[in-house]
Write a protein that holds these residues in place. Sequence first.
Motif, PDB file in Angstrom:
ATOM      1  N   LYS A 473       9.459 -12.386  17.958  1.00  0.00           N
ATOM      2  CA  LYS A 473       9.056 -13.688  17.324  1.00  0.00           C
ATOM      3  C   LYS A 473       8.463 -14.721  19.023  1.00  0.00           C
ATOM      4  O   LYS A 473       8.237 -14.599  19.696  1.00  0.00           O
ATOM      5  CB  LYS A 473      10.352 -13.977  18.538  1.00  0.00           C
ATOM      6  CG  LYS A 473      11.616 -13.335  17.246  1.00  0.00           C
ATOM      7  CD  LYS A 473      12.666 -13.857  17.401  1.00  0.00           C
ATOM      8  CE  LYS A 473      13.988 -12.716  16.538  1.00  0.00           C
ATOM      9  NZ  LYS A 473      15.183 -12.940  16.299  1.00  0.00           N
ATOM     10  N   LEU A 474       7.603 -15.408  17.823  1.00  0.00           N
ATOM     11  CA  LEU A 474       6.791 -16.154  18.787  1.00  0.00           C
ATOM     12  C   LEU A 474       7.074 -17.228  18.950  1.00  0.00           C
ATOM     13  O   LEU A 474       8.226 -18.438  17.893  1.00  0.00           O
ATOM     14  CB  LEU A 474       5.339 -16.640  17.492  1.00  0.00           C
ATOM     15  CG  LEU A 474       4.708 -15.136  17.298  1.00  0.00           C
ATOM     16  CD1 LEU A 474       3.022 -15.832  16.416  1.00  0.00           C
ATOM     17  CD2 LEU A 474       4.192 -15.198  18.741  1.00  0.00           C
ATOM     18  N   PRO A 475       6.871 -17.956  19.251  1.00  0.00           N
ATOM     19  CA  PRO A 475       7.980 -19.406  20.414  1.00  0.00           C
ATOM     20  C   PRO A 475       6.893 -20.564  19.766  1.00  0.00           C
ATOM     21  O   PRO A 475       6.068 -20.395  18.599  1.00  0.00           O
ATOM     22  CB  PRO A 475       6.740 -19.697  21.501  1.00  0.00           C
ATOM     23  CG  PRO A 475       5.748 -18.750  21.887  1.00  0.00           C
ATOM     24  CD  PRO A 475       5.805 -17.576  21.065  1.00  0.00           C
ATOM     25  N   ARG A 476       7.524 -22.045  19.222  1.00  0.00           N
ATOM     26  CA  ARG A 476       7.411 -22.823  19.012  1.00  0.00           C
ATOM     27  C   ARG A 476       5.565 -23.416  19.113  1.00  0.00           C
ATOM     28  O   ARG A 476       5.522 -23.365  20.455  1.00  0.00           O
ATOM     29  CB  ARG A 476       8.056 -24.213  19.039  1.00  0.00           C
ATOM     30  CG  ARG A 476       8.334 -25.273  18.294  1.00  0.00           C
ATOM     31  CD  ARG A 476       8.791 -26.486  18.757  1.00  0.00           C
ATOM     32  NE  ARG A 476       8.753 -27.447  17.979  1.00  0.00           N
ATOM     33  CZ  ARG A 476       9.227 -28.735  18.199  1.00  0.00           C
ATOM     34  NH1 ARG A 476      10.425 -29.108  18.723  1.00  0.00           N
ATOM     35  NH2 ARG A 476       8.863 -30.106  17.274  1.00  0.00           N
ATOM     36  N   GLY A 477       5.698 -23.661  17.477  1.00  0.00           N
ATOM     37  CA  GLY A 477       3.577 -23.814  17.577  1.00  0.00           C
ATOM     38  C   GLY A 477       3.133 -22.402  17.197  1.00  0.00           C
ATOM     39  O   GLY A 477       1.764 -22.860  17.245  1.00  0.00           O
ATOM     40  N   LEU A 489      -4.489  -8.522  18.431  1.00  0.00           N
ATOM     41  CA  LEU A 489      -3.307  -9.455  17.220  1.00  0.00           C
ATOM     42  C   LEU A 489      -4.221 -10.595  17.385  1.00  0.00           C
ATOM     43  O   LEU A 489      -5.078 -11.495  18.315  1.00  0.00           O
ATOM     44  CB  LEU A 489      -1.761  -9.449  17.953  1.00  0.00           C
ATOM     45  CG  LEU A 489      -0.722  -8.123  17.922  1.00  0.00           C
ATOM     46  CD1 LEU A 489       0.708  -8.612  18.666  1.00  0.00           C
ATOM     47  CD2 LEU A 489      -0.293  -8.751  16.461  1.00  0.00           C
ATOM     48  N   VAL A 490      -3.605 -11.839  15.764  1.00  0.00           N
ATOM     49  CA  VAL A 490      -4.301 -13.132  15.736  1.00  0.00           C
ATOM     50  C   VAL A 490      -3.234 -14.137  15.602  1.00  0.00           C
ATOM     51  O   VAL A 490      -2.302 -13.093  14.359  1.00  0.00           O
ATOM     52  CB  VAL A 490      -5.504 -12.901  14.750  1.00  0.00           C
ATOM     53  CG1 VAL A 490      -5.827 -14.516  14.142  1.00  0.00           C
ATOM     54  CG2 VAL A 490      -6.840 -12.053  14.786  1.00  0.00           C
ATOM     55  N   VAL A 491      -3.106 -14.379  16.041  1.00  0.00           N
ATOM     56  CA  VAL A 491      -1.944 -15.919  15.801  1.00  0.00           C
ATOM     57  C   VAL A 491      -2.327 -16.910  15.571  1.00  0.00           C
ATOM     58  O   VAL A 491      -2.783 -17.573  15.847  1.00  0.00           O
ATOM     59  CB  VAL A 491      -0.631 -15.459  16.766  1.00  0.00           C
ATOM     60  CG1 VAL A 491      -0.305 -16.579  17.146  1.00  0.00           C
ATOM     61  CG2 VAL A 491      -1.212 -14.201  17.774  1.00  0.00           C
ATOM     62  N   LYS A 492      -2.117 -17.854  14.881  1.00  0.00           N
ATOM     63  CA  LYS A 492      -1.704 -18.998  14.227  1.00  0.00           C
ATOM     64  C   LYS A 492      -1.520 -19.966  15.382  1.00  0.00           C
ATOM     65  O   LYS A 492      -0.261 -19.819  15.749  1.00  0.00           O
ATOM     66  CB  LYS A 492      -1.896 -19.663  12.753  1.00  0.00           C
ATOM     67  CG  LYS A 492      -2.331 -20.948  12.456  1.00  0.00           C
ATOM     68  CD  LYS A 492      -1.342 -20.820  10.983  1.00  0.00           C
ATOM     69  CE  LYS A 492      -1.629 -22.583  11.394  1.00  0.00           C
ATOM     70  NZ  LYS A 492      -3.267 -23.057  10.707  1.00  0.00           N
ATOM     71  N   GLY A 493      -1.898 -21.104  16.119  1.00  0.00           N
ATOM     72  CA  GLY A 493      -1.391 -21.800  16.627  1.00  0.00           C
ATOM     73  C   GLY A 493      -1.660 -23.091  16.739  1.00  0.00           C
ATOM     74  O   GLY A 493      -2.576 -23.300  15.396  1.00  0.00           O
ATOM     75  N   ASN A 494      -0.591 -23.942  16.803  1.00  0.00           N
ATOM     76  CA  ASN A 494      -1.150 -25.413  16.196  1.00  0.00           C
ATOM     77  C   ASN A 494      -2.495 -26.482  16.891  1.00  0.00           C
ATOM     78  O   ASN A 494      -3.362 -25.487  17.462  1.00  0.00           O
ATOM     79  CB  ASN A 494      -0.186 -26.316  17.697  1.00  0.00           C
ATOM     80  CG  ASN A 494       1.633 -25.883  16.288  1.00  0.00           C
ATOM     81  OD1 ASN A 494       1.371 -25.394  14.882  1.00  0.00           O
ATOM     82  ND2 ASN A 494       2.481 -27.057  16.952  1.00  0.00           N
ATOM     83  N   LEU A 510       3.695 -19.288  25.719  1.00  0.00           N
ATOM     84  CA  LEU A 510       3.171 -18.335  24.903  1.00  0.00           C
ATOM     85  C   LEU A 510       3.186 -16.771  25.376  1.00  0.00           C
ATOM     86  O   LEU A 510       3.741 -15.559  25.499  1.00  0.00           O
ATOM     87  CB  LEU A 510       1.939 -18.274  24.070  1.00  0.00           C
ATOM     88  CG  LEU A 510       1.666 -17.226  22.913  1.00  0.00           C
ATOM     89  CD1 LEU A 510       2.940 -16.783  21.989  1.00  0.00           C
ATOM     90  CD2 LEU A 510       0.557 -16.807  22.364  1.00  0.00           C
ATOM     91  N   GLY A 511       2.448 -16.857  26.734  1.00  0.00           N
ATOM     92  CA  GLY A 511       2.388 -15.847  27.404  1.00  0.00           C
ATOM     93  C   GLY A 511       3.613 -15.230  27.835  1.00  0.00           C
ATOM     94  O   GLY A 511       3.711 -13.566  28.043  1.00  0.00           O
ATOM     95  N   VAL A 512       4.439 -15.747  28.679  1.00  0.00           N
ATOM     96  CA  VAL A 512       5.364 -15.870  29.599  1.00  0.00           C
ATOM     97  C   VAL A 512       6.758 -15.242  28.436  1.00  0.00           C
ATOM     98  O   VAL A 512       7.803 -14.388  28.498  1.00  0.00           O
ATOM     99  CB  VAL A 512       6.532 -16.997  30.105  1.00  0.00           C
ATOM    100  CG1 VAL A 512       7.468 -16.263  30.837  1.00  0.00           C
ATOM    101  CG2 VAL A 512       5.573 -17.532  30.694  1.00  0.00           C
TER     102      VAL A 512
END
Length: 612
Positions: A473-477, A489-494, A510-512
Amino acid sequence: MGYRNTTECLNALEARGELVRIDKAVDARIEIGAIQRRVFQAGGPALLFNNVRGCRFPMAANIYGTRERMHFIFRDTVKMVERLMKLKLSPMEALKRPWKYFGAPKTAFHTMPKKVSDGPVMKNETKISRLPQLVSWPMDGGGYVTLPQVYTEDPFNPGVSGSNMGMYRVQLSGNDYVVDEEVGLHYQIHRGIGHHHARAIKKGEPLKVNVFVGGPPAMTMAAVMPLPEGLAELFFAGAMAGHRIPMVQRESGLPIPAQADFCICGTLSAHEKPEGPFGDHLGYYSLAHDFPVLKVDHVYHRDDAIWPFTTVGRPPQEDTMFGEFIHELTADLVPSVFSGVHEVHAVDAAGVHPLLLAVGSERYVPYAKDRQPQELLTNAMGLLGNTQTSLSKYVFIAAKEDMGAASCHDIPGFFKHMLERADLTRDLHFITRTTIDTLDYSGISLNQGSKLIFAAAGSVKRELGTSVPTGLKLPRGFRDARVFAPGILVVKGNKHRMKRDQQDAALERLGVTLETVKGLEKFPMIVVADDARFTARDWDNFLWVTFTRSDPATDMYGVGAFSNAKHWGAKTSVIIDARLKTYHAPPLEPDPEVEKQVDALGAKGGPLHGII
């Protein structure tokens, strides 16, 4: 014997069916560059444009556009040059296999330029404004020379032996340059001309500069060759040409290749003006910055002058072929230049300087139960302290003892090898606030940013994941997590909104957040991008986005990140922020209308039908 001028070379390519003449009128602004790029991408022939709007000179492109064509052009000399380079590596080789070096004295003789009193290049004079004004990309600041041979000599040690010849871009028009009197000369850090310019300033006089265009193909090759400081490129040109390069020696001024198509003669002072923008080989525009101004004294050209050109942009492009050819010539020399280093790979898809892969020895503690990077760090520091590898931003280096028959030219295999073995708490070594490539806008200012040595040695430390961890589960953004390759892994960010030299608290959060995700330990590398789908589409996209859009010190975060005694590490994963930053230069985008014009050339009945 090698070709003595551009016309000879093009005639030979045409006889092989590797040149297409285009008689349709084309524009040097945007259109001609778009044609060249499309033909290169298709693996097509060299091109000769006989009808350039507003210009009397024909233009030639894609001359060096395939590896096979490069080898054909230099077929008479490349093997002997390779042997001579190996001879430098192992002097006893000539005694063991003398038959392989029978031509060596002749090749050595060819390195010495031949002084002549006149030549074809001196037949005519013209003005800068009458030269082809190539504008490759919509935002370019003016017309440019893209295959120049910029020649200078040491003001305190004049002559060929103290000369430098490099390929530094030359802006012919636009900005605030006085028409026909001034051109811009953009040279980056760690370039030979810089030493000559500094010495001229010290001497209190302008630096004499000649810009050659065309002539023997060997001169173009020599201008891009990363030779050791003190070894004149003109000597290498003679070896590659298979004949002594005839140079017109005037009573005053620098020598001029007799067979060049054009020569711009001038002087360089400490005076600067804005140069650029210009679409460059990292795939972005290099923006306008102050660079030295070349005061033009003369512009010479031969009767049948042809203007060779290329365009640069996101790799691969025609200059990729130069890089591959240079690697073939110099691969065996790597251990003699960098002690303990067996192999290097400046990754073209990542823009060359942003990413260097290497294989080195790890012999410092041979009795240890498990290797750890020690000699590798010495090797990496050597790479960052010498020649063009000193401009590298990310250096990934592995131990030869662990590699077997594997190579750093196998990029997927090399990344897998590194990520399986790296200890992220120990093996990341940063150099901050140091010099970086002038064209790299990911740093904290022009020419300034950071570097990272990422070393790996010893046994496998983790199994790499191949599917997104269950329950991630990724945090907001952040969203759209996808596996690119084992362990990545590749993740989309704001959209990025920070200023230069600032880290983003959202990436730290995100790291935390990811610290509690079970299975994430199988993904030691996480890349945050503007478009996860695009970034994870293939290796070319991944390498380009990840390493051209990030500065190691500013843009690296971690899952389980810590700092101890000024050493930074991550317990589980490193996170690289590879989003376009607010301060980055814009990426290169083609003009849709011009692309339609190029499509028409490839349609049935067009000169490029069946090619593009």
